[in-house]
Scaffold this motif. Structure first.
Motif, PDB file in Angstrom:
ATOM      1  N   ALA A   1       0.821  -1.213   0.000  1.00  0.00           N
ATOM      2  CA  ALA A   1       0.000   0.000   0.000  1.00  0.00           C
ATOM      3  C   ALA A   1       0.855   1.264   0.000  1.00  0.00           C
ATOM      4  N   LYS A   2       2.034   1.176   0.599  1.00  0.00           N
ATOM      5  CA  LYS A   2       2.925   2.336   0.690  1.00  0.00           C
ATOM      6  C   LYS A   2       4.012   2.316  -0.371  1.00  0.00           C
ATOM      7  N   ASN A   3       4.022   1.280  -1.213  1.00  0.00           N
ATOM      8  CA  ASN A   3       5.083   1.155  -2.227  1.00  0.00           C
ATOM      9  C   ASN A   3       6.470   1.255  -1.590  1.00  0.00           C
ATOM     10  N   THR A   4       6.623   0.563  -0.486  1.00  0.00           N
ATOM     11  CA  THR A   4       7.858   0.667   0.286  1.00  0.00           C
ATOM     12  C   THR A   4       8.383  -0.731   0.616  1.00  0.00           C
ATOM     13  N   VAL A   5       9.694  -0.870   0.512  1.00  0.00           N
ATOM     14  CA  VAL A   5      10.361  -2.109   0.915  1.00  0.00           C
ATOM     15  C   VAL A   5      11.322  -1.777   2.051  1.00  0.00           C
ATOM     16  N   TYR A   6      11.464  -2.708   2.965  1.00  0.00           N
ATOM     17  CA  TYR A   6      12.296  -2.512   4.151  1.00  0.00           C
ATOM     18  C   TYR A   6      13.374  -3.591   4.219  1.00  0.00           C
ATOM     19  N   LEU A   7      14.445  -3.248   4.894  1.00  0.00           N
ATOM     20  CA  LEU A   7      15.477  -4.228   5.207  1.00  0.00           C
ATOM     21  C   LEU A   7      15.839  -4.062   6.677  1.00  0.00           C
ATOM     22  N   GLN A   8      15.361  -5.002   7.482  1.00  0.00           N
ATOM     23  CA  GLN A   8      15.701  -5.021   8.901  1.00  0.00           C
ATOM     24  C   GLN A   8      17.020  -5.766   9.061  1.00  0.00           C
ATOM     25  N   MET A   9      18.002  -5.089   9.605  1.00  0.00           N
ATOM     26  CA  MET A   9      19.336  -5.671   9.749  1.00  0.00           C
ATOM     27  C   MET A   9      19.682  -5.800  11.223  1.00  0.00           C
ATOM     28  N   ASN A  10      19.828  -7.023  11.689  1.00  0.00           N
ATOM     29  CA  ASN A  10      20.175  -7.297  13.080  1.00  0.00           C
ATOM     30  C   ASN A  10      21.547  -7.951  13.157  1.00  0.00           C
ATOM     31  N   SER A  11      22.110  -7.956  14.358  1.00  0.00           N
ATOM     32  CA  SER A  11      23.414  -8.582  14.576  1.00  0.00           C
ATOM     33  C   SER A  11      24.430  -8.116  13.531  1.00  0.00           C
ATOM     34  N   LEU A  12      24.493  -6.831  13.331  1.00  0.00           N
ATOM     35  CA  LEU A  12      25.363  -6.284  12.296  1.00  0.00           C
ATOM     36  C   LEU A  12      26.829  -6.536  12.608  1.00  0.00           C
ATOM     37  N   LYS A  13      27.591  -6.733  11.547  1.00  0.00           N
ATOM     38  CA  LYS A  13      29.018  -7.000  11.639  1.00  0.00           C
ATOM     39  C   LYS A  13      29.792  -5.929  10.874  1.00  0.00           C
ATOM     40  N   PRO A  14      31.045  -5.709  11.204  1.00  0.00           N
ATOM     41  CA  PRO A  14      31.843  -4.719  10.457  1.00  0.00           C
ATOM     42  C   PRO A  14      31.856  -5.002   8.953  1.00  0.00           C
ATOM     43  N   GLU A  15      31.810  -6.264   8.574  1.00  0.00           N
ATOM     44  CA  GLU A  15      31.831  -6.609   7.148  1.00  0.00           C
ATOM     45  C   GLU A  15      30.520  -6.263   6.435  1.00  0.00           C
ATOM     46  N   ASP A  16      29.506  -5.841   7.180  1.00  0.00           N
ATOM     47  CA  ASP A  16      28.269  -5.354   6.554  1.00  0.00           C
ATOM     48  C   ASP A  16      28.386  -3.894   6.120  1.00  0.00           C
ATOM     49  N   THR A  17      29.483  -3.248   6.476  1.00  0.00           N
ATOM     50  CA  THR A  17      29.694  -1.847   6.112  1.00  0.00           C
ATOM     51  C   THR A  17      29.724  -1.689   4.594  1.00  0.00           C
ATOM     52  N   ALA A  18      28.859  -0.824   4.081  1.00  0.00           N
ATOM     53  CA  ALA A  18      28.752  -0.613   2.636  1.00  0.00           C
ATOM     54  C   ALA A  18      27.706   0.466   2.375  1.00  0.00           C
ATOM     55  N   VAL A  19      27.638   0.881   1.128  1.00  0.00           N
ATOM     56  CA  VAL A  19      26.503   1.674   0.671  1.00  0.00           C
ATOM     57  C   VAL A  19      25.430   0.686   0.216  1.00  0.00           C
ATOM     58  N   TYR A  20      24.246   0.853   0.724  1.00  0.00           N
ATOM     59  CA  TYR A  20      23.134  -0.047   0.400  1.00  0.00           C
ATOM     60  C   TYR A  20      22.207   0.640  -0.603  1.00  0.00           C
ATOM     61  N   PHE A  21      21.893  -0.110  -1.658  1.00  0.00           N
ATOM     62  CA  PHE A  21      21.059   0.392  -2.737  1.00  0.00           C
ATOM     63  C   PHE A  21      19.779  -0.425  -2.837  1.00  0.00           C
ATOM     64  N   CYS A  22      18.707   0.273  -3.092  1.00  0.00           N
ATOM     65  CA  CYS A  22      17.428  -0.347  -3.390  1.00  0.00           C
ATOM     66  C   CYS A  22      17.260  -0.363  -4.906  1.00  0.00           C
ATOM     67  N   ALA A  23      16.610  -1.405  -5.411  1.00  0.00           N
ATOM     68  CA  ALA A  23      16.403  -1.509  -6.857  1.00  0.00           C
ATOM     69  C   ALA A  23      15.088  -2.199  -7.148  1.00  0.00           C
ATOM     70  N   THR A  24      14.572  -1.945  -8.349  1.00  0.00           N
ATOM     71  CA  THR A  24      13.326  -2.583  -8.739  1.00  0.00           C
ATOM     72  C   THR A  24      13.311  -2.872 -10.235  1.00  0.00           C
ATOM     73  N   THR A  25      12.516  -3.850 -10.590  1.00  0.00           N
ATOM     74  CA  THR A  25      12.307  -4.167 -11.991  1.00  0.00           C
ATOM     75  C   THR A  25      10.883  -4.690 -12.172  1.00  0.00           C
ATOM     76  N   SER A  26      10.329  -4.435 -13.346  1.00  0.00           N
ATOM     77  CA  SER A  26       9.023  -4.997 -13.679  1.00  0.00           C
ATOM     78  C   SER A  26       9.169  -6.254 -14.526  1.00  0.00           C
ATOM     79  N   LYS A  27      10.402  -6.593 -14.883  1.00  0.00           N
ATOM     80  CA  LYS A  27      10.639  -7.786 -15.691  1.00  0.00           C
ATOM     81  C   LYS A  27      10.483  -9.035 -14.842  1.00  0.00           C
ATOM     82  N   ILE A  28       9.980 -10.072 -15.458  1.00  0.00           N
ATOM     83  CA  ILE A  28       9.949 -11.379 -14.806  1.00  0.00           C
ATOM     84  C   ILE A  28      11.343 -11.956 -14.968  1.00  0.00           C
TER      85      ILE A  28
END
Length: 124
Positions: free
Chosen positions: A75-102
């Motif tokens: 309904a909100k056209n929104t996607v979430y990413l809940q990240m728990n137990s984070l580690k130093p190796e998770d450090t990065a720029v995080y990008f969201c992406a979408t496609t209408s292709k199957i």
């Protein structure tokens, strides 16, 4: 055109949590997949998690299974990413992406629209 705007990144200590959000807009927004990717300095962009928009089927890279959860609010056209137990190796720029292709949910090449990215830094 589709616009994606990420939010929720920041600095957190190892073991902590963050929740990323990605809000989509645009008259042509008709997603088949929505995904999260990340890119650390000097490394290639890698798949993190994805969700099939209508079925809700989810996919994760092995390194985040059991720690990260992707979800969506149709309904909100929104996607979430809940990240728990984070580690130093998770450090990065995080990008969201979408496609209408199957198409594959895990391949960056299959995604047509990308957000600007949000920085996640995990300190040890």
């Amino acid at each position: 055109q589709v616009q994606l705007v990420e939010s929720g990144g920041g600095l957190v200590q190892a073991g902590g949590s963050l929740r990323l959000s990605c809000a989509a807009s645009g008259r042509t927004f008709s997603p088949y997949n929505m995904g999260w990717f990340r890119q650390a300095p000097g490394k290639e962009r890698e798949f993190v998690a994805a969700v099939r928009w209508f079925s809700g089927t989810t996919y994760y890279t092995d390194s985040v299974k059991g720690r990260f959860t992707i979800s969506r609010d149709n309904a909100k056209n929104t996607v979430y990413l809940q990240m728990n137990s984070l580690k130093p190796e998770d450090t990065a720029v995080y990008f969201c992406a979408t496609t209408s292709k199957i198409a594959s949910a895990t391949s960056a090449l299959q995604y047509d629209y990308w957000g600007q990215g949000t920085q996640v830094t995990v300190s040890s």
